[in-house]
Design a protein around this motif. Structure first.
Motif, PDB file in Angstrom:
ATOM      1  N   UNK A 160       0.839  -1.202   0.000  1.00 43.76           N
ATOM      2  CA  UNK A 160       0.000   0.000   0.000  1.00 43.76           C
ATOM      3  C   UNK A 160       0.872   1.249   0.000  1.00 43.76           C
ATOM      4  N   UNK A 161       0.361   2.366  -0.570  1.00 46.41           N
ATOM      5  CA  UNK A 161       1.135   3.603  -0.523  1.00 46.41           C
ATOM      6  C   UNK A 161       1.214   4.212   0.866  1.00 46.41           C
ATOM      7  N   UNK A 162       0.266   3.858   1.757  1.00 42.98           N
ATOM      8  CA  UNK A 162       0.314   4.421   3.113  1.00 42.98           C
ATOM      9  C   UNK A 162      -0.265   3.456   4.128  1.00 42.98           C
ATOM     10  N   UNK A 196      12.674   3.948   4.218  1.00 40.06           N
ATOM     11  CA  UNK A 196      12.320   4.154   2.816  1.00 40.06           C
ATOM     12  C   UNK A 196      11.563   5.456   2.649  1.00 40.06           C
ATOM     13  N   UNK A 197      11.114   5.755   1.431  1.00 38.30           N
ATOM     14  CA  UNK A 197      10.459   7.050   1.223  1.00 38.30           C
ATOM     15  C   UNK A 197       8.995   7.031   1.640  1.00 38.30           C
ATOM     16  N   UNK A 198       8.333   5.889   1.532  1.00 39.22           N
ATOM     17  CA  UNK A 198       6.933   5.747   1.940  1.00 39.22           C
ATOM     18  C   UNK A 198       6.531   4.307   1.663  1.00 39.22           C
ATOM     19  N   UNK A 199       5.311   3.957   2.077  1.00 44.17           N
ATOM     20  CA  UNK A 199       4.783   2.644   1.726  1.00 44.17           C
ATOM     21  C   UNK A 199       4.601   1.731   2.913  1.00 44.17           C
ATOM     22  N   UNK A 200       3.733   0.741   2.733  1.00 40.31           N
ATOM     23  CA  UNK A 200       3.381  -0.182   3.800  1.00 40.31           C
ATOM     24  C   UNK A 200       2.974  -1.523   3.219  1.00 40.31           C
ATOM     25  N   UNK A 201       3.044  -2.537   4.046  1.00 40.64           N
ATOM     26  CA  UNK A 201       2.556  -3.873   3.701  1.00 40.64           C
ATOM     27  C   UNK A 201       1.415  -4.228   4.645  1.00 40.64           C
ATOM     28  N   UNK A 202       0.366  -4.835   4.074  1.00 39.81           N
ATOM     29  CA  UNK A 202      -0.722  -5.401   4.851  1.00 39.81           C
ATOM     30  C   UNK A 202      -0.742  -6.891   4.545  1.00 39.81           C
ATOM     31  N   UNK A 203      -0.659  -7.711   5.597  1.00 36.80           N
ATOM     32  CA  UNK A 203      -0.535  -9.152   5.386  1.00 36.80           C
ATOM     33  C   UNK A 203      -1.581  -9.915   6.185  1.00 36.80           C
ATOM     34  N   UNK A 246       5.361  -0.648   8.336  1.00 36.33           N
ATOM     35  CA  UNK A 246       5.752   0.561   7.605  1.00 36.33           C
ATOM     36  C   UNK A 246       7.158   0.397   7.040  1.00 36.33           C
ATOM     37  N   UNK A 247       7.416   1.087   5.934  1.00 37.41           N
ATOM     38  CA  UNK A 247       8.757   1.057   5.352  1.00 37.41           C
ATOM     39  C   UNK A 247       9.454   2.413   5.360  1.00 37.41           C
ATOM     40  N   UNK A 250      11.679   0.640  -0.397  1.00 32.96           N
ATOM     41  CA  UNK A 250      11.341  -0.207   0.750  1.00 32.96           C
ATOM     42  C   UNK A 250      12.237  -1.438   0.777  1.00 32.96           C
ATOM     43  N   UNK A 251      12.393  -2.088  -0.367  1.00 34.97           N
ATOM     44  CA  UNK A 251      13.200  -3.305  -0.443  1.00 34.97           C
ATOM     45  C   UNK A 251      14.675  -3.008  -0.190  1.00 34.97           C
ATOM     46  N   UNK A 252      15.167  -1.940  -0.797  1.00 32.42           N
ATOM     47  CA  UNK A 252      16.579  -1.570  -0.661  1.00 32.42           C
ATOM     48  C   UNK A 252      16.934  -1.296   0.794  1.00 32.42           C
TER      49      UNK A 252
END
Length: 362
Positions: A68-70, A211-218, A204-205, A248-250
């Motif tokens: 997700x972007x946020x 990272x610059x932004x972004x999130x995972x929902x699992x 959160x990433x 995020x990955x980096x």
């Protein structure tokens, strides 16, 4: 408006908190690590996003994951799904939960969900609080660590008991794991072991990962498929999310192995603070890489003292103070890459000067 404390902090050679400045270089450094011919994701599909989602699902021990972007979007959607599953639009969480104090009542206005505030503002949610819940509540959100009260964490046994109780009662348990990776050194558990206690999890990433932004929902496959539908409804399926995914990955690969170091740094730094007059930390001994620093001095008196310390030692302790009544203030500390770069003698000199100035201010 001029902010002398922020300006002095920005000039300091050795800032104590964080990984570094949030500038364009954060993204450039990440993108430089990838082949420029790598295909971007497209509207939530493509190898780039799917590989990262699979990777994070494995790390979190869940069947599937969605980028997700946020985190705001991800968590509102998670609670909406659980409320729809039970047919009751009630979600329980801490009075200082992000959804309650930072999202302009988004959960209620966008989804019609009624928040049930659980426990006291100045303490963690405990098993007794959960046992007091009306069984019409569809889901419970727990935040690990609880940021607004200094990043406190429940005992792991208490967490297991809450999880078991929720499963017995059919209450979905969602993890606000914005800083999940930062608590692993304290619990001595893997992310998957902690997430096993929860039905869904958000991470959160841009916080501890940087990272610059972004999130995972699992969660399980059915849950994540529903989250993709809600992600589209929320406008979260941008044509491409690759700048967020790649950064995020980096930075996950770069910083995830350092969480123990950040945790050790936080405990060391809290020790320096607690040796100073008029200062206490919350918790006294940090349980993650973050904690709060409380000073028995008004904000308007502490700010000029800190500016003097930054200018004399080139060590920047914080860039913002928050009032805590008329006679005290506090600030948040979050340890990242910067802390290890500070020469020990400079750090010790800064704290000796801080203690001296606070002693004379009595």
């Amino acid at each position: 408006m001029s902010n002398p404390l922020q300006e002095a902090f920005n000039r300091a050679t050795y800032p104590v908190i964080g990984h570094g400045k949030r500038n364009i270089g954060v993204l450039k450094d990440a993108l430089d690590a990838y082949d420029g011919e790598l295909d971007s994701d497209m509207y939530g599909a493509g190898r780039l996003i799917e590989d990262f989602q699979s990777k994070m699902a494995g790390i979190l021990g869940k069947e599937a994951a969605v980028f997700f972007p946020s985190g705001t979007m991800a968590q509102q959607i998670a609670l909406r799904i659980w409320c729809d599953c039970k047919g009751e639009k009630k979600a329980a969480y801490h009075p200082l939960c992000h959804l309650e104090i930072h999202e302009q009542r988004g959960l209620h206005e966008l989804h019609g969900i009624e928040p049930v505030l659980l426990g006291g503002k100045n303490r963690l949610i405990g098993l007794a609080d959960v046992q007091s819940l009306d069984e019409s509540v569809s889901c419970l959100l727990l935040e690990l660590p609880q940021r607004e009260i200094g990043g406190q964490l429940p005992d792991y046994g208490e967490l297991e008991a809450i999880s078991a109780y929720c499963r017995e009662r059919g209450i979905a348990l969602h993890l606000d794991g914005a800083r999940l990776f930062e608590v692993l050194p304290y619990y001595r558990k893997s992310a998957a072991e902690i997430c096993e206690l929860f039905d869904s999890v958000y991470v959160s990433f841009y916080k501890g990962i940087g990272g610059i932004a972004g999130a995972i929902l699992a969660g399980d496959a059915e849950f994540t498929e529903q989250s993709k539908v809600w992600k589209r409804r929320h406008g979260g399926d941008l044509i491409s999310l690759y700048p967020y995914i790649l950064s995020a990955d980096f930075y996950f690969e770069e910083r995830f192995p350092n969480m123990e170091r950040y945790y050790d740094g936080a405990r060391e730094l809290a020790g320096f603070f607690n040796k100073c007059h008029q200062i206490t930390t919350l918790p006294e001994v940090p349980v993650s890489n973050m904690f709060h620093v409380h000073v028995s001095l008004p904000k308007e008196r502490l700010e000029p003292l800190l500016v003097e310390i930054y200018e004399e030692t080139n060590v920047g302790i914080t860039h913002v103070l928050r009032e805590n009544g008329e006679s005290s203030c506090f600030f948040e500390v979050s340890i990242g890459d910067r802390y290890a770069l500070i020469p020990r003698e400079e750090l010790q000199r800064a704290f000796a000067l801080l203690n001296e100035k606070l002693t004379f201010s009595l």
